[in-house]
Design a protein around this motif. Structure first.
Motif, PDB file in Angstrom:
ATOM      1  N   GLU A 181       0.720  -1.147   0.098  1.00  0.00           N
ATOM      2  CA  GLU A 181       0.111   0.064   0.179  1.00  0.00           C
ATOM      3  C   GLU A 181       0.768   1.230  -0.060  1.00  0.00           C
ATOM      4  OE1 GLU A 181      -2.710  -0.880   3.302  1.00  0.00           O
ATOM      5  OE2 GLU A 181      -4.064  -2.021   2.009  1.00  0.00           O
ATOM      6  N   GLN A 182       2.023   1.151   0.495  1.00  0.00           N
ATOM      7  CA  GLN A 182       2.979   2.350   0.483  1.00  0.00           C
ATOM      8  C   GLN A 182       3.507   2.600  -0.917  1.00  0.00           C
ATOM      9  OE1 GLN A 182       5.880   3.287   3.223  1.00  0.00           O
ATOM     10  NE2 GLN A 182       4.622   2.789   4.886  1.00  0.00           N
ATOM     11  N   LEU A 183       3.512   1.583  -1.814  1.00  0.00           N
ATOM     12  CA  LEU A 183       4.038   1.700  -3.139  1.00  0.00           C
ATOM     13  C   LEU A 183       3.165   1.726  -4.248  1.00  0.00           C
ATOM     14  CD1 LEU A 183       6.992   2.161  -4.119  1.00  0.00           C
ATOM     15  CD2 LEU A 183       7.144  -0.324  -4.324  1.00  0.00           C
ATOM     16  N   LEU A 184       2.076   0.741  -3.941  1.00  0.00           N
ATOM     17  CA  LEU A 184       1.207   0.549  -5.031  1.00  0.00           C
ATOM     18  C   LEU A 184      -0.165   0.710  -4.676  1.00  0.00           C
ATOM     19  CD1 LEU A 184       3.101  -2.540  -6.560  1.00  0.00           C
ATOM     20  CD2 LEU A 184       2.955  -0.453  -7.606  1.00  0.00           C
ATOM     21  N   SER A 185      -1.128   0.828  -5.612  1.00  0.00           N
ATOM     22  CA  SER A 185      -2.606   0.867  -5.352  1.00  0.00           C
ATOM     23  C   SER A 185      -3.049  -0.860  -5.524  1.00  0.00           C
ATOM     24  CB  SER A 185      -3.338   1.501  -6.081  1.00  0.00           C
ATOM     25  OG  SER A 185      -3.186   1.088  -7.614  1.00  0.00           O
ATOM     26  N   VAL A 186      -4.120  -1.137  -4.821  1.00  0.00           N
ATOM     27  CA  VAL A 186      -4.533  -2.680  -5.174  1.00  0.00           C
ATOM     28  C   VAL A 186      -4.664  -2.566  -6.729  1.00  0.00           C
ATOM     29  CG1 VAL A 186      -6.165  -4.230  -4.966  1.00  0.00           C
ATOM     30  CG2 VAL A 186      -5.466  -2.757  -3.073  1.00  0.00           C
ATOM     31  N   ASP A 187      -5.391  -1.655  -7.429  1.00  0.00           N
ATOM     32  CA  ASP A 187      -5.238  -1.930  -8.910  1.00  0.00           C
ATOM     33  C   ASP A 187      -4.129  -2.086  -9.768  1.00  0.00           C
ATOM     34  OD1 ASP A 187      -8.289  -1.771  -8.741  1.00  0.00           O
ATOM     35  OD2 ASP A 187      -8.288   0.418  -9.148  1.00  0.00           O
ATOM     36  N   SER A 188      -2.985  -1.169  -9.105  1.00  0.00           N
ATOM     37  CA  SER A 188      -1.779  -1.319  -9.596  1.00  0.00           C
ATOM     38  C   SER A 188      -0.986  -2.913  -9.703  1.00  0.00           C
ATOM     39  CB  SER A 188      -0.712  -0.494  -9.033  1.00  0.00           C
ATOM     40  OG  SER A 188      -1.165   1.026  -9.379  1.00  0.00           O
ATOM     41  N   LEU A 189      -1.487  -3.289  -8.326  1.00  0.00           N
ATOM     42  CA  LEU A 189      -0.663  -4.559  -8.246  1.00  0.00           C
ATOM     43  C   LEU A 189      -1.514  -5.642  -8.874  1.00  0.00           C
ATOM     44  CD1 LEU A 189       1.049  -6.598  -6.408  1.00  0.00           C
ATOM     45  CD2 LEU A 189      -0.946  -6.914  -4.792  1.00  0.00           C
ATOM     46  N   GLU A 190      -2.818  -5.525  -9.112  1.00  0.00           N
ATOM     47  CA  GLU A 190      -3.325  -6.604 -10.172  1.00  0.00           C
ATOM     48  C   GLU A 190      -3.248  -6.403 -11.471  1.00  0.00           C
ATOM     49  OE1 GLU A 190      -5.475  -8.754  -9.090  1.00  0.00           O
ATOM     50  OE2 GLU A 190      -5.487  -8.287  -7.013  1.00  0.00           O
ATOM     51  N   SER A 191      -2.802  -4.986 -11.714  1.00  0.00           N
ATOM     52  CA  SER A 191      -2.220  -4.768 -13.264  1.00  0.00           C
ATOM     53  C   SER A 191      -0.860  -5.362 -13.454  1.00  0.00           C
ATOM     54  CB  SER A 191      -2.187  -3.252 -13.446  1.00  0.00           C
ATOM     55  OG  SER A 191      -1.771  -2.906 -14.857  1.00  0.00           O
ATOM     56  N   ILE A 192      -0.065  -5.295 -12.566  1.00  0.00           N
ATOM     57  CA  ILE A 192       1.159  -6.055 -12.671  1.00  0.00           C
ATOM     58  C   ILE A 192       1.018  -7.623 -12.713  1.00  0.00           C
ATOM     59  CG2 ILE A 192       3.420  -6.525 -11.105  1.00  0.00           C
ATOM     60  CD1 ILE A 192       3.089  -3.539 -10.149  1.00  0.00           C
ATOM     61  N   LEU A 193       0.302  -8.184 -11.885  1.00  0.00           N
ATOM     62  CA  LEU A 193      -0.145  -9.571 -11.961  1.00  0.00           C
ATOM     63  C   LEU A 193      -0.357  -9.938 -13.304  1.00  0.00           C
ATOM     64  CD1 LEU A 193      -1.805 -10.064  -8.373  1.00  0.00           C
ATOM     65  CD2 LEU A 193       0.679 -10.838  -9.162  1.00  0.00           C
ATOM     66  N   SER A 194      -1.301  -9.186 -13.867  1.00  0.00           N
ATOM     67  CA  SER A 194      -1.829  -9.604 -14.988  1.00  0.00           C
ATOM     68  C   SER A 194      -0.945  -9.178 -16.277  1.00  0.00           C
ATOM     69  CB  SER A 194      -3.228  -8.860 -15.550  1.00  0.00           C
ATOM     70  OG  SER A 194      -2.961  -7.249 -15.679  1.00  0.00           O
ATOM     71  N   GLN A 195      -0.072  -8.368 -16.047  1.00  0.00           N
ATOM     72  CA  GLN A 195       1.018  -8.067 -17.117  1.00  0.00           C
ATOM     73  C   GLN A 195       1.932  -9.376 -17.035  1.00  0.00           C
ATOM     74  OE1 GLN A 195       0.241  -6.200 -19.318  1.00  0.00           O
ATOM     75  NE2 GLN A 195       2.408  -5.057 -19.002  1.00  0.00           N
ATOM     76  N   LEU A 196       2.106  -9.984 -15.660  1.00  0.00           N
ATOM     77  CA  LEU A 196       3.252 -11.163 -15.751  1.00  0.00           C
ATOM     78  C   LEU A 196       2.683 -12.252 -16.309  1.00  0.00           C
ATOM     79  CD1 LEU A 196       4.153 -10.420 -11.827  1.00  0.00           C
ATOM     80  CD2 LEU A 196       5.701 -10.266 -13.766  1.00  0.00           C
ATOM     81  N   ASP A 197       1.240 -12.533 -16.235  1.00  0.00           N
ATOM     82  CA  ASP A 197       0.598 -13.556 -16.796  1.00  0.00           C
ATOM     83  C   ASP A 197       0.834 -13.447 -18.292  1.00  0.00           C
ATOM     84  OD1 ASP A 197      -0.149 -14.544 -14.177  1.00  0.00           O
ATOM     85  OD2 ASP A 197      -2.243 -13.860 -14.374  1.00  0.00           O
ATOM     86  N   GLU A 198       0.964 -12.353 -18.850  1.00  0.00           N
ATOM     87  CA  GLU A 198       1.018 -12.262 -20.463  1.00  0.00           C
ATOM     88  C   GLU A 198       2.279 -12.398 -20.805  1.00  0.00           C
ATOM     89  OE1 GLU A 198      -0.748  -8.594 -21.348  1.00  0.00           O
ATOM     90  OE2 GLU A 198      -2.710  -9.204 -20.337  1.00  0.00           O
ATOM     91  N   ILE A 199       3.272 -12.124 -19.924  1.00  0.00           N
ATOM     92  CA  ILE A 199       4.783 -12.232 -20.713  1.00  0.00           C
ATOM     93  C   ILE A 199       5.312 -13.502 -20.541  1.00  0.00           C
ATOM     94  CG2 ILE A 199       7.248 -11.746 -19.894  1.00  0.00           C
ATOM     95  CD1 ILE A 199       6.000  -9.171 -18.504  1.00  0.00           C
TER      96      ILE A 199
END
Length: 181
Positions: A163-181
């Motif tokens: 929460e100090q670095l990312l929003s929950v939406d940002s974390l979810e976006s990163i997780l979905s990006q990782l799934d695509e890579i």
């Protein structure tokens, strides 16, 4: 029994290597998401690869000591022995940070490795690399666990760090990006 045989009974070097590379890849993806420059991206990739090097050093040293102590007979690798070895390896962060410093890498990298498990113990402004490494390591551990609980409810990430670095939406976006890579 040689050192590598004992060590392979304690830790899978393939799993260690795969985990380190995954943490490096995730660290770099987080830095991209945060729009950090290429210097930061490369630095975080590097410490992702090296973040648990202290664990290998401690495990190898323990194996060498056991081998020397039990040179005349086979060393019994019991579950208690493995547990005590892993307990010793919990100090891997400080050992890894010391190695990074000895190798002449920037202090910022050593600090991140030393504190990635508890990045909030650092002053604000000095903990961004450690927070990114914490999150990347947590994501890698979460993904390999195949748990069904939400990532922020898992034991792999400290919610307050995320929460100090990312929003929950940002974390979810990163997780979905990782799934695509």
């Amino acid at each position: 029994m040689d050192h590598s045989e004992i060590l392979s009974g304690i830790i899978s070097l393939d799993m260690y290597s795969n985990h380190s590379m995954e943490v490096a890849r995730i660290s770099k993806e987080i830095t991209r998401h945060l729009k950090m420059d290429s210097v930061d991206q490369n630095a975080l990739f590097t410490i992702g690869v090296l973040h648990e090097v202290g664990r290998l050093v401690l495990l190898k040293k323990y194996v060498e000591l056991c081998h020397a102590k039990h040179q005349d007979k086979d060393y019994p690798l019991t579950q208690d022995t493995i547990s005590s070895i892993h307990k010793l390896a919990e100090q891997h962060s400080s050992v890894g940070a010391a190695l990074i410093a000895l190798w002449g890498l920037p202090p910022k990298l050593a600090t991140a490795i030393a504190y990635y498990e508890d990045p909030l113990s650092l002053k604000e402004g000095e903990n961004q690399y450690a927070m990114i490494l914490h999150i990347a390591d947590g994501i890698a551990n979460y993904q390999s666990s195949n748990t069904q609980e939400p990532i922020l409810d898992s034991p792999y990430l400290k919610r307050e760090v995320v929460e100090q670095l990312l929003s929950v939406d940002s974390l979810e976006s990163i997780l979905s990006q990782l799934d695509e890579i």
